[in-house]
Write a protein that holds these residues in place. Sequence first.
Motif, PDB file in Angstrom:
ATOM      1  N   TYR A 110      17.458   4.900  60.443  1.00  0.00           N
ATOM      2  CA  TYR A 110      17.880   6.337  60.860  1.00  0.00           C
ATOM      3  C   TYR A 110      19.132   6.780  60.827  1.00  0.00           C
ATOM      4  CZ  TYR A 110      12.706   6.193  61.495  1.00  0.00           C
ATOM      5  OH  TYR A 110      11.494   5.688  61.319  1.00  0.00           O
ATOM      6  N   CYS A 115      19.543  10.790  57.835  1.00  0.00           N
ATOM      7  CA  CYS A 115      18.428  11.720  57.855  1.00  0.00           C
ATOM      8  C   CYS A 115      18.561  12.676  58.858  1.00  0.00           C
ATOM      9  CB  CYS A 115      16.990  10.740  58.054  1.00  0.00           C
ATOM     10  SG  CYS A 115      16.626  10.152  59.684  1.00  0.00           S
ATOM     11  N   LEU A 154      10.493   8.020  64.391  1.00  0.00           N
ATOM     12  CA  LEU A 154      10.494   9.235  63.836  1.00  0.00           C
ATOM     13  C   LEU A 154       9.796  10.192  64.334  1.00  0.00           C
ATOM     14  CD1 LEU A 154      11.173  10.278  60.632  1.00  0.00           C
ATOM     15  CD2 LEU A 154       8.898   9.739  60.351  1.00  0.00           C
ATOM     16  N   ALA A 158      11.486  13.830  65.335  1.00  0.00           N
ATOM     17  CA  ALA A 158      10.796  15.168  64.760  1.00  0.00           C
ATOM     18  C   ALA A 158      10.507  15.982  65.891  1.00  0.00           C
ATOM     19  CB  ALA A 158       9.988  14.744  63.908  1.00  0.00           C
ATOM     20  N   LEU A 187      15.743  17.480  60.520  1.00  0.00           N
ATOM     21  CA  LEU A 187      15.662  16.106  59.734  1.00  0.00           C
ATOM     22  C   LEU A 187      15.820  16.610  58.228  1.00  0.00           C
ATOM     23  CD1 LEU A 187      13.031  14.334  61.703  1.00  0.00           C
ATOM     24  CD2 LEU A 187      15.335  13.728  61.554  1.00  0.00           C
ATOM     25  N   TYR A 190      12.414  12.222  56.011  1.00  0.00           N
ATOM     26  CA  TYR A 190      11.634  11.172  57.066  1.00  0.00           C
ATOM     27  C   TYR A 190      11.426   9.834  56.559  1.00  0.00           C
ATOM     28  CZ  TYR A 190      10.105  15.701  59.285  1.00  0.00           C
ATOM     29  OH  TYR A 190       9.961  16.782  59.878  1.00  0.00           O
ATOM     30  N   ASN A 236      11.350   7.094  52.308  1.00  0.00           N
ATOM     31  CA  ASN A 236      11.072   8.447  52.738  1.00  0.00           C
ATOM     32  C   ASN A 236      10.109   9.002  51.975  1.00  0.00           C
ATOM     33  OD1 ASN A 236      12.273   9.263  50.529  1.00  0.00           O
ATOM     34  ND2 ASN A 236      14.172   9.780  51.568  1.00  0.00           N
ATOM     35  N   VAL A 272       4.125  10.125  56.669  1.00  0.00           N
ATOM     36  CA  VAL A 272       4.950  11.439  57.070  1.00  0.00           C
ATOM     37  C   VAL A 272       4.031  12.677  57.148  1.00  0.00           C
ATOM     38  CG1 VAL A 272       6.721  12.788  56.107  1.00  0.00           C
ATOM     39  CG2 VAL A 272       7.096  10.340  56.018  1.00  0.00           C
ATOM     40  N   LYS A 276       3.982  15.071  60.305  1.00  0.00           N
ATOM     41  CA  LYS A 276       4.339  16.457  60.209  1.00  0.00           C
ATOM     42  C   LYS A 276       3.089  17.379  60.710  1.00  0.00           C
ATOM     43  CE  LYS A 276       7.727  16.806  56.572  1.00  0.00           C
ATOM     44  NZ  LYS A 276       7.884  16.990  55.093  1.00  0.00           N
TER      45      LYS A 276
END
Lengths: 375, 220
Positions: A110, A115, A154, A158, A187, A190, A236, A272, A276
């Motif tokens: 990270y 990122c 992560l 986020a 970000l 990811y 990612n 990811v 999200k």
Amino acid sequence: MKDVFLSNCEKSFLQRIVSEGHRLDGRNYNESRRLNISFGSEYGSCIVSLGETKVLAQVSCEVTQPKQIRPNEGILYINVEISPMAAPQFEANRQTDLTVYLNRLLEKCYKDSKCIDLESLCIVVEEKVWSLRVDVKILNHGGNLIECSSIATLTSLAHFKRPDVTRSGDSVIIHTIAEKDPIPTVLYHYPVCMTFAIFNNDVLLSDPSFIEESVCTSSTEEGINTGGGLLVVGMNQYKELCLLDLNGAALYDSNIVHKAIVSAADRSKEIVDLVKKIIISDDTMRQKRSKINFADIITSEHMLSLTQKELTIQLKNYNVDDMTSKTERMQVEDDVKSEPSKYDVVPSLPQTAEIVSKKGGSQWIEISSDSEEDQ
Amino acid sequence: MGMEKNVSKDFKLKPMKCELNFLSKSDGSTILSQGDTVAVVSVNGPLDIKSTSQSIEKSTLEVLYCTKGGKPSVADRYKENVIRQTCETAILGSLYPRTGITVTIQELEDYGGLLSCCLNCTCLALLNSGVSMRCVYAAVTCAVDESGDIVLEPPKHQLQTARAVMTFVYDSREKSLVTSFTEGMFSEDTYKEALARCHAASDLIFSFYRDIVSKYANVI
């Protein structure tokens, strides 16, 4: 308690069933355990569970001075803690090799992959920047800590929103969440770490469980390495490689890395997308002002769980007692006053009395002397 | 006075929700929510510990309290101490000499009454782990607000303005006081009244314990 030792029969059984194409919990080679993410009431707190592995992540922020070499960048700090809660073999407040290894991997994934837009965390160049601190706490060690804690880091990053800041001249005002809407962290991409267990130099198991992890990194009783190891791939959502790490025996076939990368690419996209999606749905829930709390992870239909709505208690019987105690109190207070005391009990508000030290030193000395106590 | 209004009214304890065996690796674990306050506790033991910390008389109890984020503070150590001393009275440690019992508490959400939530959660986790106990215990928090009224299980905004916050722990056998932990200023009578009120409220928590145990004990 020190390390957990595996018996030879456990080791050989697992080696055998893996070479026959099975896994202990009935999964396929590239099948992962169920991923579940739940959020706490604050921004940037989440619990990620991958099968039985559970990790808590919490992001907090504070204003600090930036580093000399990077005066216009914020600071990201990742701290991993493994308490005895994770498994009995861990000791409290002690840095183990595993903690350091996990911390380093997450930092690589990270911090070094850049990122996070650290420049957006700057408030005043060379003076004030935001410092983000990610606290990763392992609640249950059921294998594949790397993947689980990486998803937790992560998701919490986020999900996190920092308070808004206004600059007026030299002073900086930090607004509370109630005053101004907080700002989400930016970000760029990811990255997620994924773990693969290598068995006999050719079999790749994704999302290894605790026992699979320990078997593939251990050597046989004669000290001969079985050609197993743990391969960590950080990738990612754009299928860009961010991190590679190998633990255990040396690889003699580079194809296995390619195989791992191909399967990691699909998996990272999946993770990811889920992260999200879940953050967006959490955000809409919050905008509807529905309460989100860690209490939601307590299942109600489980046999070992119990929910009780409002527990009511009647305190009617105190009616009489209260009245009497109130009248008594007045007497008591009078009594206290009549005695020579170093304190005055002054009735201030209903139900309470303040104790104020009396003025005049003579009584102080009298009370503290031994002769007074003897009487 | 505000007192009379409250007396006739039924008091409500916050809704309680718990799940035993929340973590698979620990010998006993529980997640408990009392209202919006949530804590997870895991109990490991009796297990082998360093010979320097072994005791030949009873098992060594180690309590670790972890906050959600940030560094550990002195207040945490203080909480640890309160919880350790409470657990020590409840656990029959003399049955497990030269061993250690580790209790790890993880705070998840703090909306008031965290200490009593941690204590109740620890008791449930100890029950779940199967460690022999003399009795179970129940903790209740109450606050003395600005006007001097006693509020059971106060919400967070009330705690900030309260004159005093008191946490009492009662045992299940004699219903006697095990631990009293107070902050702030109050009179002796207020203390006695709070003690009696929390005592009445603790019965509800004991019945909650009984319900959960009888729920799964039926299946076993």
